[in-house]
Scaffold this motif. Structure first.
Motif, PDB file in Angstrom:
ATOM      1  N   UNK A 270      91.950  27.250   6.671  1.00  0.00           N
ATOM      2  CA  UNK A 270      92.610  26.251   5.831  1.00  0.00           C
ATOM      3  C   UNK A 270      93.894  26.792   5.215  1.00  0.00           C
ATOM      4  N   UNK A 271      93.830  28.025   4.728  1.00  0.00           N
ATOM      5  CA  UNK A 271      95.013  28.626   4.100  1.00  0.00           C
ATOM      6  C   UNK A 271      96.117  28.835   5.134  1.00  0.00           C
ATOM      7  N   UNK A 272      95.759  29.334   6.290  1.00  0.00           N
ATOM      8  CA  UNK A 272      96.750  29.575   7.335  1.00  0.00           C
ATOM      9  C   UNK A 272      97.360  28.256   7.814  1.00  0.00           C
ATOM     10  N   UNK A 273      96.538  27.234   7.917  1.00  0.00           N
ATOM     11  CA  UNK A 273      97.012  25.920   8.358  1.00  0.00           C
ATOM     12  C   UNK A 273      98.022  25.326   7.369  1.00  0.00           C
ATOM     13  N   UNK A 274      97.812  25.581   6.093  1.00  0.00           N
ATOM     14  CA  UNK A 274      98.633  24.959   5.044  1.00  0.00           C
ATOM     15  C   UNK A 274      99.958  25.668   4.811  1.00  0.00           C
ATOM     16  N   UNK A 275     100.138  26.866   5.378  1.00  0.00           N
ATOM     17  CA  UNK A 275     101.360  27.631   5.107  1.00  0.00           C
ATOM     18  C   UNK A 275     102.094  27.945   6.408  1.00  0.00           C
ATOM     19  N   UNK A 276     103.375  27.682   6.384  1.00  0.00           N
ATOM     20  CA  UNK A 276     104.204  27.963   7.554  1.00  0.00           C
ATOM     21  C   UNK A 276     104.716  29.397   7.470  1.00  0.00           C
ATOM     22  N   UNK A 277     103.908  30.327   7.919  1.00  0.00           N
ATOM     23  CA  UNK A 277     104.288  31.737   7.881  1.00  0.00           C
ATOM     24  C   UNK A 277     104.456  32.263   9.303  1.00  0.00           C
ATOM     25  N   UNK A 278     105.204  33.367   9.461  1.00  0.00           N
ATOM     26  CA  UNK A 278     105.377  33.931  10.801  1.00  0.00           C
ATOM     27  C   UNK A 278     104.025  34.231  11.460  1.00  0.00           C
ATOM     28  N   UNK A 279     103.923  33.936  12.758  1.00  0.00           N
ATOM     29  CA  UNK A 279     102.691  34.206  13.489  1.00  0.00           C
ATOM     30  C   UNK A 279     101.580  33.213  13.186  1.00  0.00           C
ATOM     31  N   UNK A 280     101.921  32.077  12.553  1.00  0.00           N
ATOM     32  CA  UNK A 280     100.899  31.108  12.137  1.00  0.00           C
ATOM     33  C   UNK A 280     100.046  30.636  13.313  1.00  0.00           C
ATOM     34  N   UNK A 281     100.676  30.223  14.420  1.00  0.00           N
ATOM     35  CA  UNK A 281      99.919  29.693  15.553  1.00  0.00           C
ATOM     36  C   UNK A 281      98.946  30.736  16.106  1.00  0.00           C
ATOM     37  N   UNK A 282      99.421  31.951  16.253  1.00  0.00           N
ATOM     38  CA  UNK A 282      98.565  33.020  16.778  1.00  0.00           C
ATOM     39  C   UNK A 282      97.406  33.300  15.832  1.00  0.00           C
ATOM     40  N   UNK A 283      97.701  33.332  14.538  1.00  0.00           N
ATOM     41  CA  UNK A 283      96.647  33.590  13.564  1.00  0.00           C
ATOM     42  C   UNK A 283      95.602  32.472  13.583  1.00  0.00           C
ATOM     43  N   UNK A 284      96.065  31.213  13.631  1.00  0.00           N
ATOM     44  CA  UNK A 284      95.125  30.096  13.672  1.00  0.00           C
ATOM     45  C   UNK A 284      94.241  30.153  14.914  1.00  0.00           C
ATOM     46  N   UNK A 285      94.858  30.414  16.044  1.00  0.00           N
ATOM     47  CA  UNK A 285      94.079  30.482  17.273  1.00  0.00           C
ATOM     48  C   UNK A 285      93.081  31.636  17.233  1.00  0.00           C
ATOM     49  N   UNK A 286      93.489  32.737  16.618  1.00  0.00           N
ATOM     50  CA  UNK A 286      92.582  33.887  16.507  1.00  0.00           C
ATOM     51  C   UNK A 286      91.387  33.555  15.613  1.00  0.00           C
ATOM     52  N   UNK A 287      91.667  32.933  14.475  1.00  0.00           N
ATOM     53  CA  UNK A 287      90.588  32.571  13.548  1.00  0.00           C
ATOM     54  C   UNK A 287      89.644  31.550  14.170  1.00  0.00           C
ATOM     55  N   UNK A 288      90.211  30.573  14.864  1.00  0.00           N
ATOM     56  CA  UNK A 288      89.373  29.560  15.505  1.00  0.00           C
ATOM     57  C   UNK A 288      88.560  30.176  16.639  1.00  0.00           C
ATOM     58  N   UNK A 289      89.139  31.145  17.343  1.00  0.00           N
ATOM     59  CA  UNK A 289      88.383  31.849  18.390  1.00  0.00           C
ATOM     60  C   UNK A 289      87.172  32.559  17.795  1.00  0.00           C
ATOM     61  N   UNK A 290      87.359  33.167  16.620  1.00  0.00           N
ATOM     62  CA  UNK A 290      86.229  33.810  15.934  1.00  0.00           C
ATOM     63  C   UNK A 290      85.151  32.773  15.620  1.00  0.00           C
ATOM     64  N   UNK A 291      85.574  31.600  15.146  1.00  0.00           N
ATOM     65  CA  UNK A 291      84.621  30.536  14.831  1.00  0.00           C
ATOM     66  C   UNK A 291      83.875  30.077  16.088  1.00  0.00           C
ATOM     67  N   UNK A 292      84.590  29.956  17.203  1.00  0.00           N
ATOM     68  CA  UNK A 292      83.949  29.519  18.437  1.00  0.00           C
ATOM     69  C   UNK A 292      82.941  30.551  18.935  1.00  0.00           C
ATOM     70  N   UNK A 293      83.256  31.822  18.753  1.00  0.00           N
ATOM     71  CA  UNK A 293      82.295  32.868  19.124  1.00  0.00           C
ATOM     72  C   UNK A 293      81.046  32.750  18.259  1.00  0.00           C
ATOM     73  N   UNK A 294      81.242  32.488  16.950  1.00  0.00           N
ATOM     74  CA  UNK A 294      80.087  32.322  16.057  1.00  0.00           C
ATOM     75  C   UNK A 294      79.219  31.161  16.521  1.00  0.00           C
ATOM     76  N   UNK A 295      79.844  30.027  16.861  1.00  0.00           N
ATOM     77  CA  UNK A 295      79.098  28.859  17.331  1.00  0.00           C
ATOM     78  C   UNK A 295      78.372  29.176  18.635  1.00  0.00           C
ATOM     79  N   UNK A 296      79.054  29.869  19.536  1.00  0.00           N
ATOM     80  CA  UNK A 296      78.449  30.226  20.817  1.00  0.00           C
ATOM     81  C   UNK A 296      77.219  31.107  20.612  1.00  0.00           C
ATOM     82  N   UNK A 297      77.342  32.084  19.730  1.00  0.00           N
ATOM     83  CA  UNK A 297      76.198  32.962  19.462  1.00  0.00           C
ATOM     84  C   UNK A 297      75.047  32.199  18.823  1.00  0.00           C
ATOM     85  N   UNK A 298      75.375  31.305  17.883  1.00  0.00           N
ATOM     86  CA  UNK A 298      74.321  30.533  17.231  1.00  0.00           C
ATOM     87  C   UNK A 298      73.639  29.596  18.236  1.00  0.00           C
ATOM     88  N   UNK A 299      74.442  29.003  19.123  1.00  0.00           N
ATOM     89  CA  UNK A 299      73.875  28.129  20.147  1.00  0.00           C
ATOM     90  C   UNK A 299      72.922  28.905  21.059  1.00  0.00           C
TER      91      UNK A 299
END
Length: 289
Positions: free
Chosen positions: A142-171
């Motif tokens: 949420x914080x990364x999404x709300x702020x236009x900082x350098x590397x924002x897209x890469x950071x968001x994709x990295x954080x979401x990838x972590x979330x997807x791994x968590x979901x995959x493991x839980x599944x």
């Protein structure tokens, strides 16, 4: 049920929106309250043609319906809403949490390396002891999404990838747990059948059999219905009826002797039991055979 059988289900980009995305991102992140407050805490049934949503309920209560499956959430949970699935939500006014919407091209890109396409199937995952981890992860997104900082897209994709791994493991963990439960259920049923074969003449209660298996009577009944197609009592009665039929057809025992051999206290009780199960009296059954 939240969904109406007669009302056409609208297709939205986001909640209540048919226009383009509010940002050029393939990601949209907002609080649950931010949107649902505008709709009196209820999101009517709808679907998204080209995005997946991850709904993280951190606090408060929610009724989450996806494709007719309703989850009543009262503790932290993560709901996966696949593209094209009809869904609707109701929230308590004290609800806290996040809604993360992901466009399908991004989903395909990020979930490609995962063994299971976990975002293609609806599921509701209890968070349990990992509450702080998920809180921190969604807060970072949420914080990364709300702020236009350098590397924002890469950071968001990295954080979401972590979330997807968590979901995959839980599944995967839930799938393994369900498989283990099915295996234990089959073992319990097999052991029940073995005990029944040894003790059906003793007319033991379902509670006694369940106690021997180390499970509750309700659990035993559920296993018998799910895996055997009958309740535990029906299985007990069917075993008694089978033995009674064998005795009546293949032996010269009298009705009274058959009743005694099967543990009935009175021949009249045995006759009523037999007729209730077969539609015939023991005598009529023997004559017709």
């Amino acid at each position: 049920m939240l969904q109406s059988a007669v009302t056409p289900v609208p297709v939205f980009k986001l909640y209540g929106e048919t226009a383009a995305w509010p940002t050029p991102d393939l990601i949209h992140c907002e609080s649950i309250a931010e949107r649902s407050r505008l709709h009196e805490w209820e999101i009517k049934p709808h679907r998204h043609s080209d995005l997946v949503q991850l709904l993280y309920v951190q606090a408060g209560k929610a009724v989450l319906e996806v494709e007719g499956v309703v989850n009543r959430v009262e503790s932290p949970s993560l709901q996966v809403v696949p593209a094209l699935s009809v869904h609707g939500f109701r929230f308590s006014e004290d609800v806290e949490g996040h809604v993360l919407s992901l466009a399908l091209p991004l989903v395909e890109q990020l979930s490609g390396p995962l063994d299971s396409q976990v975002l293609m199937s609806a599921a509701c995952y209890p968070i349990g002891a990992e509450r702080r981890y998920l809180d921190a992860l969604f807060e970072s997104i949420s914080r990364e999404y709300s702020h236009q900082e350098p590397g924002r897209d890469l950071m968001l994709q990295s954080l979401i990838s972590v979330l997807l791994v968590w979901i995959s493991r839980r599944s995967l963990a839930l799938a393994m747990s369900e498989a283990q439960q099915r295996d234990r259920g089959r073992e319990h049923l097999q052991e029940f059948i073995r005990l029944l074969e040894l003790q059906f003449r003793e007319h033991l209660s379902i509670e006694r059999y369940a106690a021997s298996l180390g499970i509750s009577a309700a659990h035993l009944n559920a296993l018998c219905r799910r895996l055997g197609g009958q309740s535990a009592l029906q299985m007990i009665n069917q075993r008694l009826l089978l033995e009674a039929k064998r005795c009546l057809v293949y032996t010269t025992m009298t009705i009274n002797q058959v009743s005694d051999s099967l543990g009935f206290s009175e021949p009249a009780y045995f006759s009523r039991f037999f007729k209730r199960g077969t539609g015939q009296s023991p005598k009529r059954f023997r004559i017709q055979r």
